[in-house]
Each structure stands twice: as C-alpha cells, then as structure tokens.
Design an enzyme around this catalytic site. Sequence first.
Site, PDB file in Angstrom:
ATOM      1  CB  SER A  71      69.304  39.213 -28.373  1.00  0.00           C
ATOM      2  OG  SER A  71      70.603  38.991 -27.898  1.00  0.00           O
TER       3      SER A  71
ATOM      4  CG  HIS B 265      75.506  41.866 -21.633  1.00  0.00           C
ATOM      5  ND1 HIS B 265      75.619  43.047 -22.328  1.00  0.00           N
ATOM      6  CD2 HIS B 265      74.594  41.123 -22.310  1.00  0.00           C
ATOM      7  CE1 HIS B 265      74.807  43.026 -23.379  1.00  0.00           C
ATOM      8  NE2 HIS B 265      74.170  41.860 -23.393  1.00  0.00           N
TER       9      HIS B 265
END
Length: 546
Positions: free
Chosen positions: A85, A288
């Site tokens: 990210s 996730h």
Amino acid sequence: MKYSKKWCSLLLASAIALSSISIAQPQVQAAQVKKPTNVIMLVMDGSSNNAVTLSRWYKGENLAMDEILSGAVRTYSAESAITDSAPAATALATGHKSNAKFIGVLPAVINSPGLAQIAKEDAYRPVANVLEGAKQQGKATGLIATSEIQHATPAGFSTHVKHRSQYDDIAEQQVYQNIDVVLGGGFDSLAPGTAINARQDGENLVDVLKEENYDIVKTRDELLNSKKSKIWGGFAPSALAYDLDRAATRASEPTLAEMTRKAIDTLKKNENGFFLFIEGSKVDWAAHANDTIGIISDILSFDSAVKEAVDFAKEDGNTMVIAVTDHGNSGITMGNANTTSTYSTTPVSAFIAPLKKAKMTIEGALSQLNEDKSNIVEVAALYGLDDLSKDELATLKSAKDMGKVMVKMLANRANIGYTTGGHTGEDVFLYSFGPSKITGLVENTDLAHAMANFMGFDLNKLTDDLYIPATKAFTEKGYASKIDLTDKENPTFIAQKNDVTVTIPVNKNILIYEKDKTAKTYTFDTINVYNGTDFYVSKKVLKVLK
C-alpha cells in the site's frame, strides 16, 4: 530538484504513459469549466474487481461506482508485480513508482520491466504530492480514512518517510502540513502516552492543533455540528469500526459518507477550490483476513462516499472525481472448488443467501465472544454460521484461531474462493467523473499527473520547489551545517555562518533564525523532511537566508 539523466528517462517514461490517457468530457465540456477546480480522490484500499461484483450482487442493485466506470489501472511497484500500500499510495499521490514501505520518497530498488534505474543518490528523496500542490495553489485540503489517518495510504497523500511504520513522523508532518479537514482514526498518535502508537518524541500535537484553531471533534454529532473551517476528527484511538458493525459497537462514529459530505461542505467554501482525499481503508484488512462480509461491508460504505462525491461534482460542474483501489487483495472469487462442475447452474442465491445471514463482520462478531467462549454458538450465528453441525461446532471449540476458521466456514457455505491472505497483482477498475474524465488502461502514476494537470501545476516542478537537499543548499550559501541526532526522536538541521545560526526542526513548517543572540521564528506553508541521510527544505525556507 535537478534530476540525473537516468532519472529523467524514468520521468519521460511516465510522461509517455500519461500522454496515452484518453480524455473525454461527456458530462461537462472542458471549455465550460470555470475556476476554481476541485479534485476528490477516493481509494478503496485492497479491493478488487471480483469483490466489487460480489458486493453489487449482495446489494441487489447497481453501485454508484458503476455509473462512472471508465477504465483500468496497472498497480505494480518499482520492485514487484504485487504492490504494498505504501508505494501504491506514493504512485497515486506523487506520480512516482516506489518500494515496499516507502511513503512519498523515491525508490532504492527498481527491477520492474519498463522502468529505468535512478541514480544512487536519488534513493529516498522526497517527492511532492497532489495535496501539497493543491495547497500551494491556495486550495483547501482534506484527508479522510477509516483506518488510522497515519496509515500508509493517507500518509502517501500527505507525508514523506522511509517506512510506513514511522507513525510519529507521519502524524507530525500531517499536523504541520496544516491540512484543513482531517477525519479518521489514529488519535493515539497525536500525544505521548502508554498506547502502542502513542508519541515517542514527547510532543503533544493536540496542543498544536488547538493553537492552530482546529475544531477537534471526537464523535459523529460533534463533526456534523462543527461550524469551523478547520476540523480535526479523531474518532478512535486506532481504526474506525467496519460499517456493518458500527451501530452495535461504535454508534458514535460517523460513516465514511458522512465524513465525505461534511468535508466537501467545509472545503467548498474556499474561493480557490479544494483537494480532498478519501480512503475506505478496511476493505483491505477484511481481504487480508478473507472476511467476505467485511469486504462487502466496507465496499458498500465506500460506494456511498463515492455517491456523495459524484452528486457534488454533478452540481458543481468543475470537479474531477477519481475512485480506484490501490491494489488487489486475497484473490476472492465467486466460485470455488464446490462449483467446479456446477458453476453454470449455480444461482446467485447460492452465493448471496449464506452471506445475508451475517449481522456482523468477523471483527464485530468476535468482539462479542465471552472470555470462556460460552457463547460460541451465538457468536457464530452473528457471522451467519447458523445451524452448526457437530463437526463444525467441535472445530470451532478446538480452534486456536477461531476467526480464521469462521471465515473459511462462511466462504465455503457461500461458494466463495480465496487464493491468498496477501495482496494480488491484477489490474483494477478505474472510476472517473468530471470535465477531465480519465479513460482507458493507465498506470497508477498517471492519475497523480492527471490530478495535478487539472489543478494547474506540475508535480516534478513542485518537487524542485518544495524538497531541496539542505546540506548542499546551505553550503552553496556559505554556511557550515550539521544534522544533530542527539535526540534521536527529534533530529535537527543546524547551519552557521559568522554570527548567524539557523535551526530547522524535523517534520515541522518552521525555521529559527538567530543573530546576535536574537532569535526569530519563520513559519511556512511547507514542511521540513529528514530521510535518514539529509534534510530537505523548500525554496521559501532558503529565501530567508542572508
């Protein structure tokens, strides 16, 4: 900042990619656009095209995003086909590919095909972002996230650090960036204390915000009732709740759509326009965890925020809206091993009906679990796992990680597949609206340049103006300088020339100029950054020097 020839070739590659963007104006002709221009950039972190499809089926009607679907985005980083990210945010905000964990700085490693190498001395150099460019244009700025506001993606649009875990530095830079509206979690990172992310440098940034006349709000009602032009919303010590869980677990928190609407209403009063960044952060966290309900929950929450942005843009006529995910995550699919031979006859209800039974995400459901697990059946039901078989109940009772078992059970019941608990490297949908709508398959770096162009500035020139290596610049002006690391949490750049001493503290927007034992503090609309090797300052700072 003057770039090496090698670095210029990388910039040229980006410019060539940008030139391939097809600009269409079906809503408002470019010639009709009147200043000020506004940009609203929305990121649903860690989503994917499959997750959006599933969310649409779950909702049972079209999404707001569907109306503005315009293309696709390549998400790879400077070193990998699958990005973290931090470099993804850096690409979207600055127009530069970077490395895992890097925020707002150039990469140290480049091995992705098609990207030129950079000079060794350029590694870790801060590069300007679109929020900083908007601020230099006199525009109002805003930053929103459902995670900690110091998390990687909002940090990428506001700060410059070598590692995304540097919450102390990120929080300090965000405060001294003087952003008009900041809404999200992460309030623990603003002051010293005993919390895991409490400040280690001893500075209380809450006091700084008060001195700068921010309205510090901590609840939905306080936010919606605020009349100030500068608002800092700290609604949780760390992250906000998932949208599906909010009513039951943290009803005082605002929704992402409410934060978006309030930010727009506040920022639009600036006569020069505004830039607003918005992140639906926890789609990524749910992905996730392979938490199907969590993914859907916060994609739909994000979509409501997109609607707020597009509704404003339709009325305004000169606002660019971009919505995108920064990268894929989890490899989620409608269809798994259960449907190998039955996929063509499996109805939508076989995927959606089991999911509709869930009342909370896995995070929300487990928050209701008694310490002795005596209510395990009830907690499983909150997650949609009703009518547990003897084997399922036994598995839950013996599980070391009950959440992991529960998400697998629900995914199996709903015929949902997952390939990983990590990020994935596919191209992702691009959503764009406004007078400079972006279409086609583009690089993530192209979006930063498109936003900057729409607002009237060049990101590379902006970097030259905002982030100049201080040691070289001061030496050229006849100063002897050093970086004082005596207090490792508060590095300071110190320069001396005859009877003049200049002190530049890290992460702040000030310079202290001392002559003949008389000190004067100068304040700027830029920040001072230290990347572990050198300090970087703006041209405005250097103009103070005699």
